[in-house]
Design a protein around this motif. Structure first.
Motif, PDB file in Angstrom:
ATOM      1  N   ASP A   1      20.638  24.949  31.568  1.00 40.83           N
ATOM      2  CA  ASP A   1      19.391  24.323  31.181  1.00 40.83           C
ATOM      3  C   ASP A   1      18.605  25.269  30.455  1.00 40.83           C
ATOM      4  N   MET A   2      19.129  26.596  30.036  1.00 43.44           N
ATOM      5  CA  MET A   2      18.227  27.043  29.249  1.00 43.44           C
ATOM      6  C   MET A   2      18.794  27.635  27.839  1.00 43.44           C
ATOM      7  N   ALA A   3      19.869  26.890  27.727  1.00 40.19           N
ATOM      8  CA  ALA A   3      20.883  27.276  26.456  1.00 40.19           C
ATOM      9  C   ALA A   3      20.173  26.843  25.215  1.00 40.19           C
ATOM     10  N   ALA A   4      19.206  25.975  25.051  1.00 42.60           N
ATOM     11  CA  ALA A   4      18.609  25.440  23.833  1.00 42.60           C
ATOM     12  C   ALA A   4      17.125  25.424  24.040  1.00 42.60           C
ATOM     13  N   ILE A   5      16.556  26.140  24.973  1.00 40.29           N
ATOM     14  CA  ILE A   5      15.202  26.234  25.396  1.00 40.29           C
ATOM     15  C   ILE A   5      14.342  26.681  24.343  1.00 40.29           C
ATOM     16  N   GLY A   6      14.954  27.508  23.261  1.00 42.93           N
ATOM     17  CA  GLY A   6      14.237  28.388  22.267  1.00 42.93           C
ATOM     18  C   GLY A   6      14.558  27.421  20.844  1.00 42.93           C
ATOM     19  N   ARG A   7      15.120  26.569  20.884  1.00 44.69           N
ATOM     20  CA  ARG A   7      15.412  25.743  19.656  1.00 44.69           C
ATOM     21  C   ARG A   7      13.942  25.582  18.919  1.00 44.69           C
ATOM     22  N   GLY A   8      13.905  25.903  17.769  1.00 43.57           N
ATOM     23  CA  GLY A   8      12.606  25.817  16.669  1.00 43.57           C
ATOM     24  C   GLY A   8      11.241  26.710  17.487  1.00 43.57           C
ATOM     25  N   LYS A   9      12.005  27.666  18.097  1.00 38.83           N
ATOM     26  CA  LYS A   9      10.800  28.537  18.541  1.00 38.83           C
ATOM     27  C   LYS A   9      11.129  29.981  17.839  1.00 38.83           C
ATOM     28  N   GLN A  10      10.139  30.976  18.092  1.00 39.57           N
ATOM     29  CA  GLN A  10      10.500  32.396  17.514  1.00 39.57           C
ATOM     30  C   GLN A  10       9.847  33.169  18.714  1.00 39.57           C
ATOM     31  N   TYR A  11      10.532  34.526  18.420  1.00 40.12           N
ATOM     32  CA  TYR A  11      10.385  35.536  19.495  1.00 40.12           C
ATOM     33  C   TYR A  11       9.866  36.806  18.741  1.00 40.12           C
ATOM     34  N   LEU A  12       9.446  37.863  19.143  1.00 39.03           N
ATOM     35  CA  LEU A  12       8.974  39.000  18.734  1.00 39.03           C
ATOM     36  C   LEU A  12       9.177  39.959  19.907  1.00 39.03           C
ATOM     37  N   ILE A  13       9.850  40.875  19.653  1.00 39.12           N
ATOM     38  CA  ILE A  13       9.999  42.398  20.595  1.00 39.12           C
ATOM     39  C   ILE A  13       9.302  43.511  20.008  1.00 39.12           C
ATOM     40  N   GLU A  14       8.450  44.114  20.480  1.00 41.28           N
ATOM     41  CA  GLU A  14       7.857  45.227  20.158  1.00 41.28           C
ATOM     42  C   GLU A  14       8.113  46.528  20.924  1.00 41.28           C
TER      43      GLU A  14
ATOM     44  N   GLU B   1      13.620  35.438  15.327  1.00 37.74           N
ATOM     45  CA  GLU B   1      13.029  36.381  15.395  1.00 37.74           C
ATOM     46  C   GLU B   1      11.965  36.141  14.370  1.00 37.74           C
ATOM     47  N   THR B   2      10.667  36.584  14.709  1.00 36.62           N
ATOM     48  CA  THR B   2       9.631  36.796  13.660  1.00 36.62           C
ATOM     49  C   THR B   2       9.000  38.161  13.799  1.00 36.62           C
ATOM     50  N   ASP B   3       8.314  38.593  12.764  1.00 36.83           N
ATOM     51  CA  ASP B   3       7.560  39.925  12.864  1.00 36.83           C
ATOM     52  C   ASP B   3       5.995  39.435  12.853  1.00 36.83           C
ATOM     53  N   ASP B   4       5.670  38.061  12.935  1.00 35.99           N
ATOM     54  CA  ASP B   4       4.212  37.704  12.906  1.00 35.99           C
ATOM     55  C   ASP B   4       3.845  37.448  14.369  1.00 35.99           C
ATOM     56  N   PRO B   5       2.972  37.961  15.049  1.00 37.40           N
ATOM     57  CA  PRO B   5       2.685  37.674  16.736  1.00 37.40           C
ATOM     58  C   PRO B   5       2.007  36.412  16.772  1.00 37.40           C
ATOM     59  N   LYS B   6       1.503  35.942  15.616  1.00 41.11           N
ATOM     60  CA  LYS B   6       0.808  34.404  15.607  1.00 41.11           C
ATOM     61  C   LYS B   6       1.597  33.383  15.700  1.00 41.11           C
ATOM     62  N   LEU B   7       2.877  33.833  15.009  1.00 39.33           N
ATOM     63  CA  LEU B   7       3.945  32.598  14.997  1.00 39.33           C
ATOM     64  C   LEU B   7       5.055  32.840  16.279  1.00 39.33           C
ATOM     65  N   ALA B   8       4.713  33.706  16.847  1.00 38.32           N
ATOM     66  CA  ALA B   8       5.723  33.960  18.303  1.00 38.32           C
ATOM     67  C   ALA B   8       5.380  33.027  19.301  1.00 38.32           C
ATOM     68  N   ASP B   9       6.458  32.570  19.925  1.00 39.52           N
ATOM     69  CA  ASP B   9       6.371  31.655  21.168  1.00 39.52           C
ATOM     70  C   ASP B   9       6.459  32.620  22.458  1.00 39.52           C
ATOM     71  N   VAL B  10       7.161  33.824  22.054  1.00 41.47           N
ATOM     72  CA  VAL B  10       7.622  34.819  23.282  1.00 41.47           C
ATOM     73  C   VAL B  10       7.301  36.147  22.550  1.00 41.47           C
ATOM     74  N   ILE B  11       6.459  36.999  23.393  1.00 37.89           N
ATOM     75  CA  ILE B  11       6.135  38.248  22.873  1.00 37.89           C
ATOM     76  C   ILE B  11       6.762  39.263  23.793  1.00 37.89           C
ATOM     77  N   LEU B  12       7.755  40.111  23.918  1.00 33.37           N
ATOM     78  CA  LEU B  12       8.007  41.044  24.972  1.00 33.37           C
ATOM     79  C   LEU B  12       7.797  42.533  24.180  1.00 33.37           C
ATOM     80  N   ILE B  13       6.955  43.234  25.167  1.00 35.09           N
ATOM     81  CA  ILE B  13       6.463  44.702  24.774  1.00 35.09           C
ATOM     82  C   ILE B  13       7.443  45.708  25.651  1.00 35.09           C
ATOM     83  N   ASN B  14       8.464  46.247  24.920  1.00 32.18           N
ATOM     84  CA  ASN B  14       9.767  46.871  25.618  1.00 32.18           C
ATOM     85  C   ASN B  14       8.909  48.495  25.863  1.00 32.18           C
TER      86      ASN B  14
END
Length: 494
Positions: free
Chosen positions: A42-55, A80-93
């Protein structure tokens, strides 16, 4: 979750504070090896069309954890995106080693509050070593309600399930395990480069240096089976990687916890990897206490094993080393240093040093300077001591005034700079092998890479050289880097 509500919720079921007493018992606990990782249907395609950013903050281990999390997210359809404004998920590692790293992270979380208000559907997560600290978790719960998700270093493989909870829950999702960690194989990875790779060979640390939080945030020492590591390295060779770095919090302790392999250590592993067709092999980070003679014998064989040793000393005073809980003396460190240098004469050495540790006297600091003079390190990471909550040293009185700490650091850095310049000067007019890693940060018209001894080399050449091993003649040896000319027709390296 409101700030008022979050401060009253009991999260103790998710998190138990680190205990030195409990942690020292942990070696009796069995390590689970998990080989059945998969993305829930149920999570295999949850990110389709979405973007992530990991800092990412911190060490190579954190960087490699980011590659794993990126691989998991991409398996879920995210890009992946490098623009926080476009990200749907931001993870701070996050990193927990230095106080200033923690302050940067909290400052950054604060700046993301506005973005979260503008984009309520954004999932903001905090993970990594800081997330394993009780004081950090409590601070986020009390002051940063814009955070949706907190998870630690032991449960990265549960990112799909945690993200699902964060997406569909109205409350902050917290899962930080106090358990000592398992080994999870077959995790997807989105490697940052196509010619350099990090390969985890072990996790955790059992050294319990009194100033260090890593044994609590990363768990007990646990080694991957050599068969799994060698298979991964062979696959990287097949893909054309030019350099790998074997990673471990205490890489020299590799193999000591493997019940089915007797007397199999890092030296044995590197001797096998030495025969695999990857041009360069490195390893980090070493602990002097576990650097044995067999490893030195293997390093002396050369070949694709790079002549660079990172050997943290932390202090040149045996008395300070004892209080730090390092497990060796000044004399033992110097004996080891010279033994390696005799076996690998062309090796470069770098180190880590802390100044201003509680009760460090002027005489003890002078012992550190004298050790640096004897070793003539090629470079190093130098730090002013700052206490980390939860460590034994944090209970000591931090009794060295900051102006004294800064003055000591300045003197140490000046001495380190002198030896770095001296070491680099020896490369003047030599032709060296350089792995071209990309454009120089200061000038996109200049390429940059490292020698086998980990020296930075800058030179002009076509962008097509990125990812290749080339010959460069050094024309200008500077304090921290080397400038050179690409030797297009040169075949030999001297």
């Amino acid at each position: 979750m409101s700030e008022q509500t979050s401060s009253k919720v009991d999260f103790s079921k998710y998190f138990q504070p680190p205990s030195l007493k409990d942690a020292r018992r942990r070696r009796r606990q069995a390590v689970q090896i998990i080989n059945d990782f998969s993305i829930p249907e149920d999570m295999a395609a949850i990110g389709r069309g979405k973007q992530y950013l990991i800092e990412t903050y911190g060490c190579q281990m954190n960087e490699h954890d980011t590659e794993v999390m990126a691989g998991i997210l991409e398996k879920m359809g995210y890009h992946e995106t490098d623009d926080p404004k476009l990200a749907d998920v931001i993870l701070i590692n996050t990193c927990a080693i230095r106080e200033n790293a923690e302050n940067k992270v909290f400052g950054h979380i604060g700046t993301l509050k506005t973005l979260k208000l503008e984009k309520p559907g954004l999932i903001l997560g905090v993970c990594g070593c800081m997330a394993q600290e009780e004081v950090v978790v409590n601070k986020i719960l009390a002051k940063h309600p814009q955070v949706d998700l907190i998870f630690g270093t032991h449960n990265i493989h549960r990112l799909p399930q945690l993200l699902k909870e964060a997406l569909f829950s109205k409350e902050m999702v917290v899962e930080v395990w106090s358990k000592e960690g398992d080994i999870v194989e077959n995790l997807p990875q989105s490697r940052r480069g196509h010619f350099q790779a990090w390969v985890n060979i072990m996790y955790g640390c059992d050294k319990f240096c009194t100033y260090c939080i890593v044994p609590y945030t990363r768990g007990k020492e646990r080694s991957r089976h050599p068969q799994e590591i060698i298979q991964e390295v062979r696959e990287l060779a097949r893909q054309g990687y030019k350099e790998i770095t074997l990673l471990g919090q205490n890489v020299n302790a590799y193999g000591k916890d493997l019940p089915d392999l007797q007397n199999y250590g890092l030296g044995n592993l590197m001797d096998e990897i030495r025969r695999i067709g990857i041009p360069r092999v490195r390893f980090t980070t070493s602990h002097p206490k576990d650097f044995d003679d067999h490893l030195i014998e293997v390093l002396a064989k050369g070949g694709n094993l790079c002549e660079h040793i990172h050997l943290p000393v932390q202090s040149g005073s045996s008395d300070v080393l004892k209080i730090m809980g390092r497990g060796y003396t000044r004399e033992r460190y110097l004996e080891l240093f010279h033994k390696i240098k005799d076996a690998v004469p062309n090796a470069s050495f770098t180190t880590d040093i802390i100044v201003g540790f509680p009760n460090e006297t002027d005489e003890q600091f002078e012992e550190t300077l004298s050790l640096v003079r004897e070793c003539e390190f090629d470079g190093g990471f130098t730090f002013i001591y700052s206490p980390r909550a939860g460590t034994p040293a944090a209970r000591m009185k931090d009794n060295i005034p900051m102006d004294v700490k800064k003055e000591r650091l300045q003197r140490l850095n000046k001495l380190m700079d002198e030896f770095s310049a001296k070491s680099n000067a020896e490369y003047q007019d030599r032709t060296v092998e350089v792995l071209v890693e990309g454009e120089s940060r200061k000038n996109p018209e200049v390429l940059s890479g490292h020698t086998r001894t980990n020296k930075v080399v800058n030179f002009r050449g076509p962008k097509s050289l990125i990812g290749e091993l080339v010959k460069v003649k050094i024309t200008n040896a500077k304090m921290w880097s080397l400038n050179g000319e690409w030797q297009e027709e040169t075949q030999g390296v001297r």
